[in-house]
Design an enzyme around this catalytic site. Structure first.
Site, PDB file in Angstrom:
ATOM      1  N   THR A   1       0.861  -1.162   0.000  1.00  0.00           N
ATOM      2  CA  THR A   1       0.000   0.000   0.000  1.00  0.00           C
ATOM      3  C   THR A   1       0.902   1.218   0.000  1.00  0.00           C
ATOM      4  O   THR A   1       2.089   1.100   0.279  1.00  0.00           O
ATOM      5  CB  THR A   1      -0.858  -0.042   1.288  1.00  0.00           C
ATOM      6  OG1 THR A   1      -1.589  -1.266   1.328  1.00  0.00           O
ATOM      7  CG2 THR A   1      -1.842   1.107   1.371  1.00  0.00           C
TER       8      THR A   1
ATOM      9  N   THR B   1       0.249  -0.270   6.153  1.00  0.00           N
ATOM     10  CA  THR B   1       0.428  -1.171   5.020  1.00  0.00           C
ATOM     11  C   THR B   1       0.640  -2.567   5.583  1.00  0.00           C
ATOM     12  O   THR B   1       1.011  -2.731   6.743  1.00  0.00           O
ATOM     13  CB  THR B   1       1.615  -0.753   4.133  1.00  0.00           C
ATOM     14  OG1 THR B   1       1.706  -1.660   3.017  1.00  0.00           O
ATOM     15  CG2 THR B   1       2.932  -0.777   4.889  1.00  0.00           C
ATOM     16  N   GLY B   2       0.397  -3.591   4.771  1.00  0.00           N
ATOM     17  CA  GLY B   2       0.557  -4.955   5.224  1.00  0.00           C
ATOM     18  C   GLY B   2      -0.606  -5.820   4.792  1.00  0.00           C
ATOM     19  O   GLY B   2      -1.206  -5.578   3.744  1.00  0.00           O
TER      20      GLY B   2
ATOM     21  N   GLY C   1      -4.260  -6.722   4.966  1.00  0.00           N
ATOM     22  CA  GLY C   1      -5.444  -5.977   5.378  1.00  0.00           C
ATOM     23  C   GLY C   1      -6.276  -6.662   6.433  1.00  0.00           C
ATOM     24  O   GLY C   1      -6.793  -6.023   7.355  1.00  0.00           O
TER      25      GLY C   1
ATOM     26  N   ARG D   1     -13.494  -8.390  -2.136  1.00  0.00           N
ATOM     27  CA  ARG D   1     -12.680  -8.295  -0.932  1.00  0.00           C
ATOM     28  C   ARG D   1     -12.389  -6.833  -0.608  1.00  0.00           C
ATOM     29  O   ARG D   1     -12.092  -6.032  -1.484  1.00  0.00           O
ATOM     30  CB  ARG D   1     -11.364  -9.054  -1.139  1.00  0.00           C
ATOM     31  CG  ARG D   1     -10.436  -9.059   0.069  1.00  0.00           C
ATOM     32  CD  ARG D   1      -9.198  -8.241  -0.180  1.00  0.00           C
ATOM     33  NE  ARG D   1      -8.248  -8.303   0.938  1.00  0.00           N
ATOM     34  CZ  ARG D   1      -7.179  -7.536   1.022  1.00  0.00           C
ATOM     35  NH1 ARG D   1      -6.890  -6.677   0.066  1.00  0.00           N
ATOM     36  NH2 ARG D   1      -6.386  -7.622   2.072  1.00  0.00           N
ATOM     37  N   VAL D   2     -12.492  -6.467   0.657  1.00  0.00           N
ATOM     38  CA  VAL D   2     -12.259  -5.096   1.103  1.00  0.00           C
ATOM     39  C   VAL D   2     -10.965  -5.059   1.913  1.00  0.00           C
ATOM     40  O   VAL D   2     -10.794  -5.838   2.855  1.00  0.00           O
ATOM     41  CB  VAL D   2     -13.437  -4.573   1.952  1.00  0.00           C
ATOM     42  CG1 VAL D   2     -13.121  -3.193   2.516  1.00  0.00           C
ATOM     43  CG2 VAL D   2     -14.713  -4.544   1.118  1.00  0.00           C
ATOM     44  N   SER D   3     -10.069  -4.169   1.536  1.00  0.00           N
ATOM     45  CA  SER D   3      -8.804  -4.032   2.264  1.00  0.00           C
ATOM     46  C   SER D   3      -8.980  -3.088   3.446  1.00  0.00           C
ATOM     47  O   SER D   3     -10.022  -2.464   3.623  1.00  0.00           O
ATOM     48  CB  SER D   3      -7.723  -3.484   1.338  1.00  0.00           C
ATOM     49  OG  SER D   3      -7.897  -2.092   1.162  1.00  0.00           O
ATOM     50  N   ASP D   4      -7.932  -2.961   4.235  1.00  0.00           N
ATOM     51  CA  ASP D   4      -7.973  -2.031   5.366  1.00  0.00           C
ATOM     52  C   ASP D   4      -7.804  -0.577   4.950  1.00  0.00           C
ATOM     53  O   ASP D   4      -8.112   0.332   5.713  1.00  0.00           O
ATOM     54  CB  ASP D   4      -6.848  -2.376   6.354  1.00  0.00           C
ATOM     55  CG  ASP D   4      -5.476  -2.121   5.748  1.00  0.00           C
ATOM     56  OD1 ASP D   4      -4.805  -1.147   6.138  1.00  0.00           O
ATOM     57  OD2 ASP D   4      -5.078  -2.877   4.868  1.00  0.00           O
TER      58      ASP D   4
END
Length: 280
Positions: A154, A203-204, A206, A182-185
């Site tokens: 990210t 970042t990383g 999610g 799919r939803v990321s953070d």
């Protein structure tokens, strides 16, 4: 004035020294150009500017260079938070726009400030964002070979301007080959959060970040009196039971900057007008 940015993770085992140096140079250039921009702009305007530059650089997994999902399409997410107004805005799984963070910026001024899927894309078109393919040959080749990317992660920015205001922005091109929907953070308060006391961008992985509510926890703890380092220490300790994969950058109300990762190595750069730092 202080500025810190990140560009995902660097893996010694899967990325060349040439790519490492390219990322170091790109991050230093972007953080310094963004610092110059902040001399005449607010923290909020600056984080959008910085993340837009990161989205425009194919070295990083956001905007141009975003990952391709399991159905062959690119969907991106980005969010923005203003520490002055405490307003959060974001776009989730938006398609075919050059700079998702700029769409998030526009949505900050409407009532429905977090938009997803077709709604996010339609909102972008209605506000003058032309159709733009962010697919590059490298990502297409990786998708066709079902290979993992060297640029997973990210991008993000935390800014502390001359008035002491804090803002944060985060953008991602996804993890690659994920299930559609799919939803990321990155477009949640787990991955991107700010108030008058602190701003944090993550970042990383999610799912790990969301499970830990990482950004919101760090900011809340600083607000409640923890030092920035103490807030990071406690919050990252809470990732350990499930080996959570995360990296974070932050600035607090006193201009203190901090960064930490749970696994090596988050790529980042910071600048305060005199001193620069970049990942090694």
């Amino acid at each position: 004035m202080k500025l810190i940015i990140h560009g995902g993770f660097f893996s010694e085992s899967s990325t060349s020294d040439t790519t490492k140096v390219a990322k170091q140079n790109a991050l230093l250039r972007i953080v310094k150009d963004s610092y110059t921009y902040m001399e005449t702009h607010s923290a909020l305007e600056t984080v959008v500017f910085a993340v837009s530059l990161l989205e425009d650089d194919a070295l990083f997994n956001a905007g141009i260079g975003s990952q391709i999902q399991s159905d062959g399409k690119i969907r991106m997410s980005a969010s923005l938070m203003d520490g002055v107004t405490n307003k959060f805005s974001g776009v989730i799984n938006i398609e075919e726009v050059k700079n998702p963070i700029q769409v998030a910026e526009i949505s900050l001024n409407v009532d429905d400030r977090v938009l997803s899927g077709e709604g996010a894309t339609d909102f972008a078109r209605k506000n003058g964002f032309e159709k733009f393919s962010t697919e590059i040959p490298q990502r297409k080749a990786e998708y066709e070979a079902k290979a993992k990317s060297n640029g997973q992660g990210t991008v993000g920015c935390v800014a502390f301007d001359k008035n002491g205001n804090i803002a944060v922005a985060t953008s991602t091109g996804g993890k690659g080959f994920e299930i559609v929907g799919r939803v990321s953070d990155s477009a949640t308060v787990a991955g991107n959060y700010a108030n008058a006391y602190c701003g944090v961008s993550l970042t990383g992985v999610g799912e790990d970040i969301t499970s830990n509510a990482t950004a919101a926890k760090i900011v809340t703890r600083v607000t409640d009196g923890f030092t920035l380092e103490q807030a990071f220490e406690k919050t990252f300790e809470e990732l350990k039971p499930y080996d959570g994969f995360a990296g974070a950058i932050a600035i607090d109300k006193n201009g203190n900057m901090f960064h930490q990762d749970s696994h090596p190595t988050m790529v980042f750069a910071s600048f305060d007008g005199m001193n620069e730092e970049v990942f090694g």
